[in-house]
Enzyme design. Structure first.
Site, PDB file in Angstrom:
ATOM      1  N   CYS A  74      -2.438   2.925   9.091  1.00  0.00           N
ATOM      2  CA  CYS A  74      -3.444   1.956   8.630  1.00  0.00           C
ATOM      3  C   CYS A  74      -4.676   1.970   9.528  1.00  0.00           C
ATOM      4  CB  CYS A  74      -2.879   0.541   8.630  1.00  0.00           C
ATOM      5  SG  CYS A  74      -1.535   0.268   7.490  1.00  0.00           S
ATOM      6  N   HIS A 115       0.871  -1.190   0.000  1.00  0.00           N
ATOM      7  CA  HIS A 115       0.000   0.000   0.000  1.00  0.00           C
ATOM      8  C   HIS A 115       0.902   1.233   0.000  1.00  0.00           C
ATOM      9  CE1 HIS A 115      -3.797  -1.918   2.066  1.00  0.00           C
ATOM     10  NE2 HIS A 115      -4.058  -1.669   0.802  1.00  0.00           N
TER      11      HIS A 115
END
Ligand code: ARG
Length: 265
Positions: free
Chosen positions: A258, A164
């Site tokens: 996150c 990511h």
């Protein structure tokens, strides 16, 4: 300039590592749900102590990665771009997050293409930096630009450990970022050098403890306490740093960022 932010978080009540969708996850290794909860509570308290607002979404059983709220949407100016996960294991999180945004008065778009929210799409000043290569599809970048009405800069991720964008790059404030160059293709590295000539360059050791998965309010950067080199570089550049231990959540491939979705009304 205000440093007060609004974040959405999800308590890791059902956190577990039961499948493997990134190289950090080992379903055969032990994990400690109670420790994950206390590390997450400490992160939430850190944000509250900084004067930020933390909103909560109810965790759903059977969705062990739902704690990673950054993957729930991308929110700019009251518009929430919903998500579509690459992996079936996380698919049911998408409607749960979309429902939260709808119930809270946001204009929500359910996307046609795979995108994993702020995991891969980060607002940096007036532009959106958008990762692709592992999760978020390139096709979703056009959809993102159209709905959120900000220019989208495509960045090609090349290292599966940094699957990511928010594991390889941290937006520090309106004009600067920190990142790991090796996590990007040569062309994307050149684009980042052009856009952010004063960026803070992380070391492989910083990235390996998910040090770049950090949350900045423009003044204070909350990051993995193990990322000592990066913390020093940030302080030398004038930022305040707060170290947090997210080692249990790292077993699922996540850090402070996150767990944190910025809600921009
Ligand atoms: N286990 C999760 C996944 O692989 C971790 C997500 C981390 N989130 C993030 N914004 N990088 O999807």
């Amino acid at each position: 300039m205000t440093f007060k932010r609004r974040y959405l978080m999800c308590r890791p009540t059902h956190f577990a590592v039961t499948y493997r969708i990134n190289p950090w996850m080992d379903p055969t290794a032990p994990y400690d749900n109670a420790l994950a909860i206390s590390q997450w509570e400490n992160l939430r308290q850190t944000f509250l102590d900084l004067g930020h607002t933390v909103e909560l979404i109810d965790p759903l059983p059977g969705l062990p990665d739902m704690v990673f709220a950054a993957n729930g949407a991308t929110v700019v100016d009251g518009r929430a771009l919903g998500v579509q996960f690459r992996d079936a294991e996380r698919a049911d999180e998408a409607p749960a997050y979309a429902a939260w945004f709808r119930e809270n008065g946001f204009d929500v778009l359910e996307p046609k293409h795979t995108n994993e929210g702020e995991g891969d799409i980060l607002l940096a000043g007036d532009v959106l930096l958008a990762g692709t290569g592992f999760r978020t599809s390139h096709a979703s970048h056009a959809e993102t630009q159209e709905f959120l009405q900000r220019p989208v800069i495509t960045l090609q991720l090349v290292d599966p450990a940094y699957y990511h964008l928010d594991t390889a790059l941290c937006v520090l404030d309106e004009t600067n970022i920190a990142y790991l160059p090796q996590a990007f293709s040569p062309g994307s590295q050149a684009v980042l050098r052009q856009l952010f000539p004063n960026a803070i360059i992380a070391t492989p050791e910083d990235a390996a403890v998910l040090g770049l998965n950090a949350v900045s309010d423009g003044e204070t950067v909350v990051l993995a306490e193990q990322a000592t080199h990066l913390a020093g570089a940030l302080r030398a550049a004038g930022y305040r740093t707060i170290g947090v231990d997210m080692s249990e959540l790292r077993k699922a491939g996540g850090g402070p960022k996150c767990c944190t979705l910025e809600v921009r009304r």
